[in-house]
Write a protein that holds these residues in place. Structure first.
Motif, PDB file in Angstrom:
ATOM      1  N   THR A 203       5.134  58.692 118.792  1.00  0.00           N
ATOM      2  CA  THR A 203       3.923  57.859 119.465  1.00  0.00           C
ATOM      3  C   THR A 203       2.666  57.086 119.013  1.00  0.00           C
TER       4      THR A 203
ATOM      5  N   ARG B  41       2.406  52.644 119.154  1.00  0.00           N
ATOM      6  CA  ARG B  41       0.695  52.782 119.693  1.00  0.00           C
ATOM      7  C   ARG B  41       0.663  51.822 119.205  1.00  0.00           C
TER       8      ARG B  41
ATOM      9  N   GLU C 279       2.226  48.735 118.953  1.00  0.00           N
ATOM     10  CA  GLU C 279       2.505  47.658 120.104  1.00  0.00           C
ATOM     11  C   GLU C 279       0.638  47.225 120.255  1.00  0.00           C
ATOM     12  N   ARG C 280      -0.419  47.785 119.883  1.00  0.00           N
ATOM     13  CA  ARG C 280      -1.775  47.400 118.975  1.00  0.00           C
ATOM     14  C   ARG C 280      -1.373  45.746 118.305  1.00  0.00           C
TER      15      ARG C 280
ATOM     16  N   ARG D  12       5.357  47.501 125.346  1.00  0.00           N
ATOM     17  CA  ARG D  12       5.967  48.644 126.041  1.00  0.00           C
ATOM     18  C   ARG D  12       5.941  48.461 127.712  1.00  0.00           C
TER      19      ARG D  12
END
Lengths: 115, 115
Positions: B54, B58, B61-62, B68
């Motif tokens: 996770t 994350r 993605e950031r 996502r």
DNA sequence: CTGTATCCTACAAGATACTG
DNA sequence: CAGTATCTTGTAGGATACAG
């Protein structure tokens, strides 16, 4: 068992370059393109400690990116240069730089779209 | 004050890719080239914990590398894909891989010279 | 000048248990 | 299924002092 570090060439290249001062050191050696003394590097890198400078240089040397030559004169002198293999990293480093700049620009654009 | 992380595009790209599982995750998403579910990633990466998976997702993605999408169905489903910008990293990743393999070969040759 | 040697801190990463 | 929450540990990085 997780992947070995050496198993993937991409991961090992990233780990070679992953020290806090690796890129600044590389850049200085690349741009100057001549043997550079320890003290010159230290003068050029404003806030690095001697310990860190030595550590990062040793790692770059171990990884075949730079070469260290010591001249044990009355005033000791040590010079560092990029190896030819190290110098050839510029190919993908340039592309990383281009990608990074475009990527940042894209993200700025998105933020302005929202605002 | 030392250099800001964002000041140098090369350094920020390296930091984007510097997590323990970033490249394995990237590789899997790249090769599959379709939305991939959380559980599929977890099944594919033998020894990653859910927490780490996770976390790394994350961060990617950031940093604009992956997207996502969550489908809050009776059986919740979340799918990850590379963004087009993320996918375009392949250009320099391929070159890093080539360089890494040649570099390793050179170092092997040197060792054999000595022996 | 070119480093070592110590000590310290912050953060990445792992183990494990719990949750909507 | 797709995560959080906690706790622990390992290591990168920094401050400072000493040394050949």
């Amino acid at each position: 068992m997780p992947v070995q570090p050496s198993e993937c060439p991409v991961e090992s290249v990233i780990s070679i370059l992953s020290g806090r001062w690796k890129i600044p050191i590389y850049r200085y050696l690349f741009i100057n393109n001549k043997p550079v003394r320890y003290s010159e590097l230290h003068r050029h890198l404003p806030s690095i400690s001697k310990k860190m400078l030595t550590e990062q240089l040793r790692e770059l040397e171990r990884d075949g990116i730079i070469e260290r030559k010591s001249y044990p004169e009355p005033r000791p002198r040590v010079e560092y240069t990029l190896t030819s293999s190290g110098r050839s990293m510029i190919v993908f480093l340039d592309q990383m730089s281009d990608w990074g700049q475009h990527h940042n620009q894209n993200k700025r654009d998105e933020r302005e779209d929202i605002i």
